[in-house]
Design a protein around this motif. Structure first.
Motif, PDB file in Angstrom:
ATOM      1  N   ARG A  50      49.593   4.946 -42.276  1.00 37.61           N
ATOM      2  CA  ARG A  50      48.858   6.210 -42.361  1.00 37.61           C
ATOM      3  C   ARG A  50      48.382   6.462 -43.788  1.00 37.61           C
ATOM      4  NH1 ARG A  50      53.236   8.729 -39.707  1.00 37.61           N
ATOM      5  NH2 ARG A  50      53.022   8.152 -37.537  1.00 37.61           N
ATOM      6  N   LEU A  51      49.217   6.129 -44.763  1.00 35.51           N
ATOM      7  CA  LEU A  51      48.829   6.327 -46.165  1.00 35.51           C
ATOM      8  C   LEU A  51      47.682   5.388 -46.556  1.00 35.51           C
ATOM      9  CD1 LEU A  51      52.340   6.763 -47.799  1.00 35.51           C
ATOM     10  CD2 LEU A  51      50.686   8.536 -47.229  1.00 35.51           C
ATOM     11  N   ILE A  52      47.716   4.158 -46.071  1.00 25.71           N
ATOM     12  CA  ILE A  52      46.635   3.222 -46.359  1.00 25.71           C
ATOM     13  C   ILE A  52      45.336   3.713 -45.722  1.00 25.71           C
ATOM     14  CG2 ILE A  52      45.776   0.884 -45.975  1.00 25.71           C
ATOM     15  CD1 ILE A  52      48.702  -0.070 -46.192  1.00 25.71           C
ATOM     16  N   GLY A  55      43.872   6.207 -47.836  1.00 20.83           N
ATOM     17  CA  GLY A  55      43.234   5.522 -48.962  1.00 20.83           C
ATOM     18  C   GLY A  55      41.872   4.972 -48.583  1.00 20.83           C
ATOM     19  N   LYS A  56      41.752   4.441 -47.374  1.00 21.12           N
ATOM     20  CA  LYS A  56      40.459   3.930 -46.909  1.00 21.12           C
ATOM     21  C   LYS A  56      39.436   5.051 -46.779  1.00 21.12           C
ATOM     22  CE  LYS A  56      40.204   1.258 -43.402  1.00 21.12           C
ATOM     23  NZ  LYS A  56      40.450   0.600 -42.107  1.00 21.12           N
ATOM     24  N   ARG A  83      36.787  16.182 -50.990  1.00 20.12           N
ATOM     25  CA  ARG A  83      37.483  15.455 -49.928  1.00 20.12           C
ATOM     26  C   ARG A  83      38.307  14.313 -50.503  1.00 20.12           C
ATOM     27  NH1 ARG A  83      36.959  11.203 -46.780  1.00 20.12           N
ATOM     28  NH2 ARG A  83      35.075  10.463 -47.784  1.00 20.12           N
ATOM     29  N   ILE A  84      37.735  13.594 -51.462  1.00 16.16           N
ATOM     30  CA  ILE A  84      38.440  12.469 -52.085  1.00 16.16           C
ATOM     31  C   ILE A  84      39.657  12.958 -52.858  1.00 16.16           C
ATOM     32  CG2 ILE A  84      38.231  10.659 -53.830  1.00 16.16           C
ATOM     33  CD1 ILE A  84      35.264  10.421 -52.900  1.00 16.16           C
ATOM     34  N   VAL A  85      39.494  14.047 -53.609  1.00 19.45           N
ATOM     35  CA  VAL A  85      40.614  14.612 -54.367  1.00 19.45           C
ATOM     36  C   VAL A  85      41.711  15.072 -53.408  1.00 19.45           C
ATOM     37  CG1 VAL A  85      41.305  16.529 -55.857  1.00 19.45           C
ATOM     38  CG2 VAL A  85      39.248  15.233 -56.382  1.00 19.45           C
ATOM     39  N   HIS A  86      41.307  15.678 -52.296  1.00 16.59           N
ATOM     40  CA  HIS A  86      42.278  16.140 -51.306  1.00 16.59           C
ATOM     41  C   HIS A  86      43.102  14.973 -50.753  1.00 16.59           C
ATOM     42  CE1 HIS A  86      44.048  18.434 -48.074  1.00 16.59           C
ATOM     43  NE2 HIS A  86      43.502  17.650 -47.165  1.00 16.59           N
ATOM     44  N   LEU A  87      42.436  13.875 -50.423  1.00 15.77           N
ATOM     45  CA  LEU A  87      43.151  12.703 -49.901  1.00 15.77           C
ATOM     46  C   LEU A  87      44.110  12.141 -50.943  1.00 15.77           C
ATOM     47  CD1 LEU A  87      40.218  11.001 -47.999  1.00 15.77           C
ATOM     48  CD2 LEU A  87      42.299  11.932 -46.981  1.00 15.77           C
ATOM     49  N   ARG A  88      43.681  12.066 -52.194  1.00 13.51           N
ATOM     50  CA  ARG A  88      44.580  11.578 -53.256  1.00 13.51           C
ATOM     51  C   ARG A  88      45.791  12.483 -53.412  1.00 13.51           C
ATOM     52  NH1 ARG A  88      43.111   7.508 -57.090  1.00 13.51           N
ATOM     53  NH2 ARG A  88      41.109   6.673 -56.554  1.00 13.51           N
ATOM     54  N   VAL A 104      47.148   2.407 -54.390  1.00 11.50           N
ATOM     55  CA  VAL A 104      46.793   2.539 -52.969  1.00 11.50           C
ATOM     56  C   VAL A 104      45.284   2.708 -52.825  1.00 11.50           C
ATOM     57  CG1 VAL A 104      46.962   4.062 -50.955  1.00 11.50           C
ATOM     58  CG2 VAL A 104      49.020   3.435 -52.200  1.00 11.50           C
ATOM     59  N   PHE A 105      44.683   3.559 -53.646  1.00 10.42           N
ATOM     60  CA  PHE A 105      43.252   3.842 -53.516  1.00 10.42           C
ATOM     61  C   PHE A 105      42.375   2.763 -54.139  1.00 10.42           C
ATOM     62  CE2 PHE A 105      44.912   7.924 -52.429  1.00 10.42           C
ATOM     63  CZ  PHE A 105      43.974   8.451 -51.561  1.00 10.42           C
ATOM     64  N   ASP A 106      42.788   2.192 -55.256  1.00 11.37           N
ATOM     65  CA  ASP A 106      41.911   1.277 -55.992  1.00 11.37           C
ATOM     66  C   ASP A 106      42.100  -0.190 -55.642  1.00 11.37           C
ATOM     67  OD1 ASP A 106      41.055   3.573 -57.188  1.00 11.37           O
ATOM     68  OD2 ASP A 106      42.105   3.235 -59.083  1.00 11.37           O
ATOM     69  N   GLU A 107      43.283  -0.584 -55.178  1.00 14.58           N
ATOM     70  CA  GLU A 107      43.541  -1.997 -54.897  1.00 14.58           C
ATOM     71  C   GLU A 107      43.836  -2.275 -53.417  1.00 14.58           C
ATOM     72  OE1 GLU A 107      46.555  -3.591 -57.486  1.00 14.58           O
ATOM     73  OE2 GLU A 107      45.812  -2.416 -59.173  1.00 14.58           O
ATOM     74  N   ILE A 108      44.711  -1.468 -52.829  1.00 14.13           N
ATOM     75  CA  ILE A 108      45.166  -1.768 -51.474  1.00 14.13           C
ATOM     76  C   ILE A 108      44.129  -1.378 -50.426  1.00 14.13           C
ATOM     77  CG2 ILE A 108      46.926  -1.246 -49.753  1.00 14.13           C
ATOM     78  CD1 ILE A 108      48.930  -1.002 -52.077  1.00 14.13           C
ATOM     79  N   ALA A 109      43.608  -0.159 -50.481  1.00 18.06           N
ATOM     80  CA  ALA A 109      42.652   0.305 -49.467  1.00 18.06           C
ATOM     81  C   ALA A 109      41.383  -0.552 -49.405  1.00 18.06           C
ATOM     82  CB  ALA A 109      42.306   1.771 -49.693  1.00 18.06           C
TER      83      ALA A 109
END
Length: 141
Positions: A50-52, A55-56, A83-88, A104-109
Motif C-alpha cells: 500500500r505504501l509503494i 509512492g507510485k 496531492r503529492i505533498v499529501h501522499l508524502r 520510497v518516492f524517488d527510487e522504489i516507486a
C-alpha cells in the motif's frame, strides 16, 4: 471464534502490532529484503505494498517545474503539488525515517511504474533453530 475475520494479529495488542509493521516496512524499504518469521512477512506484505502504491501515485516527472508553475498561479499545478505533498505526508506518518520516505518516492516507486501490484515476494527458508518457527525472506521484486 475468529472465522473469516480479516487481518493478522501477530499475538500482540494493536499499538504493538502497528509498531512492528512500521518497523518491518521501514527496514524492508531501507534494505530491499529482510529475514523475519513467515507470519510477520505475510502481515507486512500488504502494508508495504500500500505504501509503494502511494509512492507510485505521487510520481511526477519534474517536481521543481510543477512547483514553480503552482507558485506562478496555475491552480491545476497547485492541486497536483498539494496531492503529492499529501501522499508524502501519509507515507511519512507510517515510516518515521525521512530518508526512507524519500527512497520510497524517488527510487522504489519508479521501479514499479508499469507493475500493477505484487511488489513483494515471500520466500520460505525453513524453521528457526531455537524455537522451530517458520522463517521467511520478504523482498522487493
Amino acid at each position: 471464534m475468529r472465522h473469516r475475520v480479516p487481518g493478522h494479529q501477530l499475538g500482540r495488542p494493536a499499538d504493538q502490532r502497528k509498531a512492528v509493521l512500521r518497523a518491518l516496512a521501514t527496514e524492508l524499504f531501507r534494505h530491499d529484503e529482510i529475514v523475519t518469521t513467515l507470519a510477520k512477512a505475510k502481515a507486512v506484505r500488504p502494508f508495504a505494498e500500500r505504501l509503494i502504491t502511494k509512492g507510485k501515485h505521487g510520481l511526477v516527472d519534474d517536481y521543481k517545474a510543477l512547483a514553480e508553475k503552482a507558485r506562478g498561479g496555475d491552480k491545476d499545478a497547485a492541486k497536483e503539488v498539494a496531492r503529492i505533498v499529501h501522499l508524502r505526508r501519509q507515507v511519512g506518518g507510517v515510516v518515521y525515517d525521512r530518508e526512507v520516505v524519500r527512497r520510497v518516492f524517488d527510487e522504489i516507486a519508479p521501479r514499479y511504474k508499469e507493475r500493477q501490484g505484487g511488489y513483494c515476494r515471500i520466500i520460505r527458508t525453513g524453521p528457526r533453530r531455537g524455537d522451530n518457527t517458520e522463517m521467511a525472506i520478504i523482498q522487493l521484486v
